[in-house]
Design an enzyme around this catalytic site. Structure first.
Site, PDB file in Angstrom:
ATOM      1  N   ARG A 166       0.838  -1.217   0.000  1.00  0.00           N
ATOM      2  CA  ARG A 166       0.000   0.000   0.000  1.00  0.00           C
ATOM      3  C   ARG A 166       0.868   1.260   0.000  1.00  0.00           C
ATOM      4  O   ARG A 166       0.556   2.245   0.662  1.00  0.00           O
ATOM      5  CB  ARG A 166      -0.919   0.038   1.224  1.00  0.00           C
ATOM      6  CG  ARG A 166      -1.962  -1.036   1.260  1.00  0.00           C
ATOM      7  CD  ARG A 166      -2.954  -0.876   0.121  1.00  0.00           C
ATOM      8  NE  ARG A 166      -4.104  -1.739   0.303  1.00  0.00           N
ATOM      9  CZ  ARG A 166      -4.101  -3.055   0.078  1.00  0.00           C
ATOM     10  NH1 ARG A 166      -3.017  -3.644  -0.370  1.00  0.00           N
ATOM     11  NH2 ARG A 166      -5.198  -3.765   0.280  1.00  0.00           N
ATOM     12  N   SER A 240     -10.090   0.040   3.558  1.00  0.00           N
ATOM     13  CA  SER A 240      -9.342  -0.168   4.799  1.00  0.00           C
ATOM     14  C   SER A 240      -8.785   1.169   5.265  1.00  0.00           C
ATOM     15  O   SER A 240      -8.132   1.856   4.485  1.00  0.00           O
ATOM     16  CB  SER A 240      -8.162  -1.105   4.572  1.00  0.00           C
ATOM     17  OG  SER A 240      -8.594  -2.362   4.152  1.00  0.00           O
ATOM     18  N   GLU A 336      -4.063   4.173   6.197  1.00  0.00           N
ATOM     19  CA  GLU A 336      -3.781   3.880   4.780  1.00  0.00           C
ATOM     20  C   GLU A 336      -4.123   5.069   3.874  1.00  0.00           C
ATOM     21  O   GLU A 336      -3.346   5.399   2.985  1.00  0.00           O
ATOM     22  CB  GLU A 336      -4.570   2.626   4.364  1.00  0.00           C
ATOM     23  CG  GLU A 336      -4.111   2.059   3.051  1.00  0.00           C
ATOM     24  CD  GLU A 336      -5.116   1.101   2.447  1.00  0.00           C
ATOM     25  OE1 GLU A 336      -6.043   1.568   1.762  1.00  0.00           O
ATOM     26  OE2 GLU A 336      -4.968  -0.104   2.647  1.00  0.00           O
TER      27      GLU A 336
END
Ligand code: EPU
Length: 340
Positions: A166, A240, A336
């Site tokens: 990520r 997320s 994130e």
């Protein structure tokens, strides 16, 4: 030519959390020439810039006192075969899921594990989107970006993008400096199912599919995501909200001794990736509501806007999640999405 600049522009419809925030200036960009014109515009000199794709990995915590650039470069073009792959160039403004589906229909599978990820193609490299056993980096050849410092377009390889979990150079050294115009995907000529992720193999089993084809994987992933993840069109969210934390083997052993049901996946080098959703769940926060912000009932890793939440409310809840998880497990979760 200078694109039309809109002032005090509401970004509510342009972020998947659906929070209200205003941009001092907002414009839509369809090519490098418009970026060059923006760079040369004296009234914009020195202003902070925010590049927006689908706005699905973004938390706006207040008004943005600068220029928001919405990238709307379109198009999909097959470039032909190169070694083991088909190369396809896609405009940064194309919707990711629609592109996955379109390529499947064109007989160019290879992205089906990444089906239904919200956002646009240009945003995919920024956080190296990933799901169900696959990451963009595995299907990536290069991208074309425009550099605000040199005023030139630049082609970047996977190595230049410095992809991680990520993560990419666009979240760090090149944040705000380069605008992605198009990405070139590398799709396998010899397609093989990626069906090892537990949710995917279970879904295929439930459907009595033993030798899945690309469409089977696509349908399975779409079904899993629809079941577990909220649709941003109805419940504001950014997928997320935290990354799954990575700990050393020793840390993992210490944790599992106290929490035998802890979920972790071994990585190379002995490290272990922990399921942040499990940690949040075990900290008692799944389904929590604070004001108009919440932790999603069906997936504890997803923070949601229960209707009219401000970015500040969502951020406060995120801090509470971080604090409670740190208190209970000694692990600080890392967000994130990009927080502005
Ligand atoms: N779990 C819980 N409680 C929950 C949800 C999950 O304990 O509320 C446990 C489950 O036991 C499961 C484990 O956590 O074994 C992992 O859950 P899941 O398979 O749903 O995946 P995840 O690790 O929570 C990651 C990605 C998702 C991606 C899925 C599938 C990150 C930060 N998230 O979630 O990506 O869709 O795997 O590959 O890596 C995103 O990045 O926005 C995103 C949605």
């Amino acid at each position: 030519m200078l694109p039309t600049l809109q002032e005090q522009f509401s970004l509510r419809r342009f972020n998947s959390f659906g929070v209200e925030a205003r941009a001092r200036y907002f414009c839509r960009v369809r090519g490098a020439d418009e970026l060059a014109a923006l760079a040369a515009e004296p009234s914009l000199a020195g202003l902070p810039r925010l590049v927006l794709g689908g706005g699905s990995n973004l938390l706006l915590t207040g008004d943005f006192d600068g220029l928001v650039i919405k990238v709307e470069v379109g198009g999909l073009r097959e470039l032909g075969e190169a070694g083991e792959a088909w190369h396809v160039e896609v405009g940064a403004g194309e919707n990711w899921h629609a592109t996955v589906e379109r390529l499947l229909a064109l007989g160019r599978p290879g992205l089906e594990n990444l089906a239904l990820i919200p956002g646009n193609c240009g945003a995919a490299p920024i956080q190296n989107i990933g799901a169900y056993g696959m990451e963009l980096a595995e299907r990536f050849d290069s991208l074309l970006a425009w550099d605000f410092e040199t005023g030139q377009p630049v082609r970047m390889s996977a190595a230049d993008c410095d992809f991680g979990y990520r993560d990419s150079v666009f979240k760090h050294a090149l944040a705000g400096r380069r605008v992605i115009l198009s990405i070139t995907l590398a799709l396998p000529r010899q397609w093989k199912a990626v069906a090892g992720y537990a949710d995917v193999s279970q879904e295929l089993k439930a459907r009595a599919i033993q030798q899945p084809g690309p469409r089977d994987i696509f349908d399975a992933v779409v079904a899993i995501r629809r079941r577990k993840l909220p649709d941003p069109a109805t419940i504001g969210n950014a997928g997320s909200f935290f990354k799954n934390p990575i700990v050393s083997r020793d840390e993992y052993r210490g944790l599992i001794a106290h929490h035998p049901s802890l979920v972790g996946y071994p990585l190379s080098g002995g490290r272990v990736k922990l399921a942040a959703a499990w940690l949040i769940d075990a900290a008692g926060l799944k389904g929590a509501t604070r004001g108009r912000a919440g932790v999603y009932e069906k997936q504890a890793l997803v923070l949601v806007n229960r209707g009219g939440a401000s970015g500040g409310e969502i951020l406060a809840l995120a801090r509470e999640v971080q604090d409670k998880v740190a208190e209970k497990f000694g692990i600080r979760l890392e967000p994130e999405p990009v927080i502005v």
